[in-house]
Design a protein around this motif. Sequence first.
Motif, PDB file in Angstrom:
ATOM      1  N   SER A 244       0.828  -1.206   0.000  1.00  0.00           N
ATOM      2  CA  SER A 244       0.000   0.000   0.000  1.00  0.00           C
ATOM      3  C   SER A 244       0.861   1.254   0.000  1.00  0.00           C
ATOM      4  O   SER A 244       0.559   2.232  -0.697  1.00  0.00           O
ATOM      5  CB  SER A 244      -0.924   0.004   1.224  1.00  0.00           C
ATOM      6  OG  SER A 244      -1.813  -1.087   1.182  1.00  0.00           O
ATOM      7  N   ALA A 245       1.932   1.237   0.783  1.00  0.00           N
ATOM      8  CA  ALA A 245       2.824   2.395   0.836  1.00  0.00           C
ATOM      9  C   ALA A 245       3.535   2.616  -0.492  1.00  0.00           C
ATOM     10  O   ALA A 245       3.749   3.760  -0.917  1.00  0.00           O
ATOM     11  CB  ALA A 245       3.845   2.217   1.956  1.00  0.00           C
ATOM     12  N   LEU A 246       3.902   1.535  -1.174  1.00  0.00           N
ATOM     13  CA  LEU A 246       4.604   1.655  -2.450  1.00  0.00           C
ATOM     14  C   LEU A 246       3.659   1.932  -3.606  1.00  0.00           C
ATOM     15  O   LEU A 246       3.988   2.696  -4.526  1.00  0.00           O
ATOM     16  CB  LEU A 246       5.391   0.365  -2.729  1.00  0.00           C
ATOM     17  CG  LEU A 246       6.505   0.025  -1.730  1.00  0.00           C
ATOM     18  CD1 LEU A 246       7.099  -1.334  -2.052  1.00  0.00           C
ATOM     19  CD2 LEU A 246       7.581   1.104  -1.745  1.00  0.00           C
ATOM     20  N   ALA A 247       2.482   1.325  -3.590  1.00  0.00           N
ATOM     21  CA  ALA A 247       1.549   1.449  -4.715  1.00  0.00           C
ATOM     22  C   ALA A 247       0.744   2.736  -4.667  1.00  0.00           C
ATOM     23  O   ALA A 247       0.322   3.237  -5.711  1.00  0.00           O
ATOM     24  CB  ALA A 247       0.596   0.253  -4.741  1.00  0.00           C
ATOM     25  N   LEU A 405      -8.902  -1.094   7.270  1.00  0.00           N
ATOM     26  CA  LEU A 405      -8.834   0.359   7.165  1.00  0.00           C
ATOM     27  C   LEU A 405      -7.392   0.857   7.124  1.00  0.00           C
ATOM     28  O   LEU A 405      -7.087   1.852   6.453  1.00  0.00           O
ATOM     29  CB  LEU A 405      -9.571   0.986   8.353  1.00  0.00           C
ATOM     30  CG  LEU A 405      -9.624   2.521   8.413  1.00  0.00           C
ATOM     31  CD1 LEU A 405     -10.384   3.065   7.211  1.00  0.00           C
ATOM     32  CD2 LEU A 405     -10.277   2.972   9.710  1.00  0.00           C
ATOM     33  N   ILE A 406      -6.475   0.171   7.808  1.00  0.00           N
ATOM     34  CA  ILE A 406      -5.087   0.651   7.892  1.00  0.00           C
ATOM     35  C   ILE A 406      -4.407   0.655   6.530  1.00  0.00           C
ATOM     36  O   ILE A 406      -3.890   1.692   6.097  1.00  0.00           O
ATOM     37  CB  ILE A 406      -4.293  -0.177   8.921  1.00  0.00           C
ATOM     38  CG1 ILE A 406      -4.896   0.026  10.311  1.00  0.00           C
ATOM     39  CG2 ILE A 406      -2.814   0.213   8.911  1.00  0.00           C
ATOM     40  CD1 ILE A 406      -4.250  -0.816  11.386  1.00  0.00           C
ATOM     41  N   PRO A 407      -4.364  -0.458   5.786  1.00  0.00           N
ATOM     42  CA  PRO A 407      -3.728  -0.387   4.463  1.00  0.00           C
ATOM     43  C   PRO A 407      -4.443   0.546   3.501  1.00  0.00           C
ATOM     44  O   PRO A 407      -3.805   1.165   2.648  1.00  0.00           O
ATOM     45  CB  PRO A 407      -3.745  -1.836   3.971  1.00  0.00           C
ATOM     46  CG  PRO A 407      -4.773  -2.531   4.786  1.00  0.00           C
ATOM     47  CD  PRO A 407      -4.761  -1.838   6.109  1.00  0.00           C
ATOM     48  N   ILE A 408      -5.764   0.665   3.620  1.00  0.00           N
ATOM     49  CA  ILE A 408      -6.495   1.607   2.756  1.00  0.00           C
ATOM     50  C   ILE A 408      -6.043   3.033   3.034  1.00  0.00           C
ATOM     51  O   ILE A 408      -5.767   3.807   2.104  1.00  0.00           O
ATOM     52  CB  ILE A 408      -8.009   1.454   2.962  1.00  0.00           C
ATOM     53  CG1 ILE A 408      -8.515   0.178   2.276  1.00  0.00           C
ATOM     54  CG2 ILE A 408      -8.756   2.673   2.416  1.00  0.00           C
ATOM     55  CD1 ILE A 408     -10.003  -0.053   2.418  1.00  0.00           C
ATOM     56  N   LEU A 409      -5.928   3.404   4.308  1.00  0.00           N
ATOM     57  CA  LEU A 409      -5.504   4.757   4.651  1.00  0.00           C
ATOM     58  C   LEU A 409      -4.071   5.020   4.208  1.00  0.00           C
ATOM     59  O   LEU A 409      -3.737   6.129   3.762  1.00  0.00           O
ATOM     60  CB  LEU A 409      -5.642   4.981   6.158  1.00  0.00           C
ATOM     61  CG  LEU A 409      -7.072   5.084   6.689  1.00  0.00           C
ATOM     62  CD1 LEU A 409      -7.064   5.225   8.212  1.00  0.00           C
ATOM     63  CD2 LEU A 409      -7.803   6.261   6.061  1.00  0.00           C
ATOM     64  N   ILE A 410      -3.202   4.024   4.312  1.00  0.00           N
ATOM     65  CA  ILE A 410      -1.815   4.189   3.858  1.00  0.00           C
ATOM     66  C   ILE A 410      -1.788   4.487   2.360  1.00  0.00           C
ATOM     67  O   ILE A 410      -1.111   5.415   1.902  1.00  0.00           O
ATOM     68  CB  ILE A 410      -0.988   2.927   4.176  1.00  0.00           C
ATOM     69  CG1 ILE A 410      -0.822   2.759   5.687  1.00  0.00           C
ATOM     70  CG2 ILE A 410       0.378   2.989   3.487  1.00  0.00           C
ATOM     71  CD1 ILE A 410      -0.192   1.439   6.094  1.00  0.00           C
ATOM     72  N   ALA A 411      -2.532   3.699   1.586  1.00  0.00           N
ATOM     73  CA  ALA A 411      -2.555   3.890   0.132  1.00  0.00           C
ATOM     74  C   ALA A 411      -3.208   5.207  -0.245  1.00  0.00           C
ATOM     75  O   ALA A 411      -2.741   5.909  -1.155  1.00  0.00           O
ATOM     76  CB  ALA A 411      -3.280   2.722  -0.538  1.00  0.00           C
ATOM     77  N   VAL A 412      -4.287   5.570   0.429  1.00  0.00           N
ATOM     78  CA  VAL A 412      -4.978   6.822   0.136  1.00  0.00           C
ATOM     79  C   VAL A 412      -4.067   8.008   0.415  1.00  0.00           C
ATOM     80  O   VAL A 412      -3.993   8.961  -0.378  1.00  0.00           O
ATOM     81  CB  VAL A 412      -6.281   6.920   0.947  1.00  0.00           C
ATOM     82  CG1 VAL A 412      -6.820   8.343   0.952  1.00  0.00           C
ATOM     83  CG2 VAL A 412      -7.329   5.972   0.378  1.00  0.00           C
ATOM     84  N   ALA A 413      -3.347   7.971   1.525  1.00  0.00           N
ATOM     85  CA  ALA A 413      -2.441   9.073   1.858  1.00  0.00           C
ATOM     86  C   ALA A 413      -1.360   9.232   0.793  1.00  0.00           C
ATOM     87  O   ALA A 413      -1.079  10.348   0.337  1.00  0.00           O
ATOM     88  CB  ALA A 413      -1.807   8.826   3.227  1.00  0.00           C
ATOM     89  N   GLY A 414      -0.743   8.137   0.369  1.00  0.00           N
ATOM     90  CA  GLY A 414       0.281   8.209  -0.663  1.00  0.00           C
ATOM     91  C   GLY A 414      -0.272   8.662  -1.997  1.00  0.00           C
ATOM     92  O   GLY A 414       0.361   9.446  -2.720  1.00  0.00           O
ATOM     93  N   SER A 415      -1.461   8.193  -2.329  1.00  0.00           N
ATOM     94  CA  SER A 415      -2.090   8.562  -3.599  1.00  0.00           C
ATOM     95  C   SER A 415      -2.421  10.044  -3.645  1.00  0.00           C
ATOM     96  O   SER A 415      -2.090  10.747  -4.607  1.00  0.00           O
ATOM     97  CB  SER A 415      -3.364   7.730  -3.792  1.00  0.00           C
ATOM     98  OG  SER A 415      -4.074   8.145  -4.935  1.00  0.00           O
TER      99      SER A 415
END
Length: 435
Positions: A244-247, A405-415
């Motif tokens: 999630s952090a990378l994508a 929710l945690i991986p979703i929030l990580i990906a949303v923040a990076g996006s």
Amino acid sequence: MQLLSQSVVTRGDGQASHALRWAAVVGMTGLAGGLAGLGLAALLHAIQHLAYGYSLTPLFRGESFQDGVQAASAWRRVAVLAVCGLVAGGGWWAVYRWCRPLVGISRAVAGNDPRLPVVATTCHALLQIVTVALGSPLGREVAPREVAAMIAGKLSSCAGLTLDESKVMVACGAGAGLAAVYNVPLAGALYVLEALLRSFGWRALVPAVVTSVIAALVARTGLGDLPQYGVPHYASTPSLMVWSALAGPLIGLAAYRFTKLTGSARAHAPRDGLLPVLCLLNFLFIGLLAMHVPILLGNGKGPAQVGFDGSVPVRLAAMLLLLRVLIVWTSLRAGAEGGLLTPGLCNGALLAIVLGGAWSALWPGTPPGAFAVIGAAAFLASSMRVPLTAVALVFEMTQPSQAFLIPILIAVAGSVATSEWVRSARAARARDVPS
């Protein structure tokens, strides 16, 4: 002294009367949003069933649109899309030719007159529903938002609400329509606060929540209390969090490019006599593609579902992603109208399947559908520029486990961080270019 007392009483009675009128408009706006969502959904399903020849009973919980399209003959798909092109081209040309200019919801909320034109808005909404039902790749969520916002504007005017109160109610009507059509009361309220009013003050929050809840409850009487997508409860693993952090930034870049592409297509779409010709050619092209790839038809719910349940291979996901982006662009460029919520959700899910396939070669074990749910939220957050609404939408539409929710929030923040950085950098460069 007696005159002063009478003045205070009169003022108090006036405030009480105004509060009652405001409360009545809030309740009726929620009801209007629910009925708009329910009625337009019924119309959409009825046209789908008739066009592709599958059972009308039961209308909402029977055979899915994708099942009906798959069962229809290849040439029937082409014929239906040809009709779609004729309806889209002729209909929108007539709206632009004879109706008052359309007013978008954001423009109505930001302007000095929040009312939407009745005839133009109604025709615009019905055309979206009919064309999406026939197979247009655009979304259906704008239509109930526009109808409910139009009604809210009229109710506010009749009740004598202030300009600021009327703007709030028009925004709440749009949120109620969204809440009703997708059974997403939280996302509907957040859309009002985050996207339209950009305020979380109580004067906006209370009516936004009340109207969205009422609308969702009304719509559930016909549509049922079911999530839009059937999704397994995927586990939130360390591998998924790292991915999630990378994508997230990659998805944000893709969402930014998609927004630029669709915005340019809309800006250059014809509104003259060329519109019917381009719409017919565009939808015939989509019909020919659907002879071999029927899952392309519709607003993208079918590809999103196979992405969420992990049943689509990586190569097929990549092909569907390219074709979906292509036909959304050609439809907008030809002059068709519709939303981009479900198309964006679909794009994010398919892109995440592709990125997740590459990641699984390095760190195997994550189900493909888990990538898709996260990618859908990250893509929507950047393409719509509403991160909180996007997270709520995906959670209410798919109902994954709370830990997800945690991986979703990580990906949303990076996006969101990446897409906004690119947008700001490009804006700065544009300002620096000498005229």
